[in-house]
Motif scaffolding. Sequence first.
Motif, mmCIF file in Angstrom:
data_model
loop_
_atom_site.group_PDB
_atom_site.id
_atom_site.type_symbol
_atom_site.label_atom_id
_atom_site.label_comp_id
_atom_site.label_asym_id
_atom_site.label_seq_id
_atom_site.Cartn_x
_atom_site.Cartn_y
_atom_site.Cartn_z
ATOM 1 N N GLN A 43 49.909 31.878 39.233
ATOM 2 C CA GLN A 43 49.328 32.528 38.056
ATOM 3 C C GLN A 43 48.526 33.759 38.462
ATOM 4 O O GLN A 43 48.613 34.806 37.812
ATOM 5 C CB GLN A 43 48.447 31.551 37.284
ATOM 6 N N LYS A 44 47.746 33.635 39.531
ATOM 7 C CA LYS A 44 46.963 34.780 40.003
ATOM 8 C C LYS A 44 47.885 35.906 40.473
ATOM 9 O O LYS A 44 47.637 37.080 40.181
ATOM 10 C CB LYS A 44 45.999 34.353 41.104
ATOM 11 N N ALA A 45 48.960 35.567 41.151
ATOM 12 C CA ALA A 45 49.926 36.576 41.592
ATOM 13 C C ALA A 45 50.541 37.286 40.388
ATOM 14 O O ALA A 45 50.743 38.510 40.415
ATOM 15 C CB ALA A 45 51.013 35.934 42.451
ATOM 16 N N GLN A 46 50.815 36.549 39.329
ATOM 17 C CA GLN A 46 51.374 37.154 38.117
ATOM 18 C C GLN A 46 50.373 38.101 37.473
ATOM 19 O O GLN A 46 50.745 39.201 37.031
ATOM 20 C CB GLN A 46 51.801 36.077 37.118
ATOM 21 N N VAL A 47 49.100 37.707 37.412
ATOM 22 C CA VAL A 47 48.069 38.584 36.853
ATOM 23 C C VAL A 47 47.993 39.880 37.655
ATOM 24 O O VAL A 47 47.960 40.978 37.092
ATOM 25 C CB VAL A 47 46.695 37.860 36.822
ATOM 26 N N ILE A 48 47.979 39.767 38.976
ATOM 27 C CA ILE A 48 47.925 40.950 39.843
ATOM 28 C C ILE A 48 49.126 41.856 39.593
ATOM 29 O O ILE A 48 48.989 43.073 39.441
ATOM 30 C CB ILE A 48 47.822 40.527 41.318
ATOM 31 N N ALA A 49 50.314 41.264 39.555
ATOM 32 C CA ALA A 49 51.537 42.050 39.345
ATOM 33 C C ALA A 49 51.527 42.750 37.990
ATOM 34 O O ALA A 49 51.881 43.934 37.890
ATOM 35 C CB ALA A 49 52.763 41.149 39.472
ATOM 36 N N GLU A 50 51.099 42.047 36.955
ATOM 37 C CA GLU A 50 51.153 42.631 35.614
ATOM 38 C C GLU A 50 50.084 43.697 35.404
ATOM 39 O O GLU A 50 50.340 44.698 34.730
ATOM 40 C CB GLU A 50 51.081 41.530 34.560
ATOM 41 N N ILE A 51 48.900 43.516 35.977
ATOM 42 C CA ILE A 51 47.876 44.569 35.880
ATOM 43 C C ILE A 51 48.351 45.812 36.635
ATOM 44 O O ILE A 51 48.221 46.937 36.146
ATOM 45 C CB ILE A 51 46.519 44.075 36.407
ATOM 46 N N THR A 52 48.905 45.595 37.816
ATOM 47 C CA THR A 52 49.419 46.718 38.607
ATOM 48 C C THR A 52 50.507 47.464 37.845
ATOM 49 O O THR A 52 50.493 48.700 37.772
ATOM 50 C CB THR A 52 49.963 46.218 39.957
ATOM 51 N N GLU A 53 51.425 46.728 37.240
ATOM 52 C CA GLU A 53 52.512 47.341 36.473
ATOM 53 C C GLU A 53 51.973 48.123 35.282
ATOM 54 O O GLU A 53 52.443 49.221 34.982
ATOM 55 C CB GLU A 53 53.493 46.258 36.009
ATOM 56 N N THR A 54 50.972 47.580 34.610
ATOM 57 C CA THR A 54 50.379 48.267 33.463
ATOM 58 C C THR A 54 49.733 49.587 33.878
ATOM 59 O O THR A 54 49.917 50.613 33.216
ATOM 60 C CB THR A 54 49.340 47.366 32.760
ATOM 61 N N LEU A 55 49.003 49.570 34.992
ATOM 62 C CA LEU A 55 48.376 50.805 35.462
ATOM 63 C C LEU A 55 49.429 51.846 35.858
ATOM 64 O O LEU A 55 49.247 53.042 35.629
ATOM 65 C CB LEU A 55 47.439 50.514 36.632
ATOM 66 N N GLN A 56 50.528 51.386 36.417
ATOM 67 C CA GLN A 56 51.603 52.305 36.781
ATOM 68 C C GLN A 56 52.262 52.881 35.530
ATOM 69 O O GLN A 56 52.454 54.094 35.421
ATOM 70 C CB GLN A 56 52.642 51.599 37.641
#
Length: 68
Positions: free
Chosen positions: A17-30
């Motif tokens: 779940q934490k990995a998913q949060v990291i990935a999705e925040i990163t994708e949003t910023l990109q």
Amino acid sequence: MPFVSVRITKDGVSREQKAQVIAEITETLQRVLNKRPELTHIVIEEVDTDNWGYAGMTTTEYRSQQPG
């Protein structure tokens, strides 16, 4: 270099779940701000429920009063 700090209560959040949060925040910023993922830093801080308070009490106490 974006830096995002996420604070959550420490109560059973999985590594996945934490990995998913990291990935999705990163994708949003990109996607939204055109920020490079390799320069984006996300930190998840887990806080014990005895150290997180609202409604005049700790999260531990508050949850113990909730039905179910």
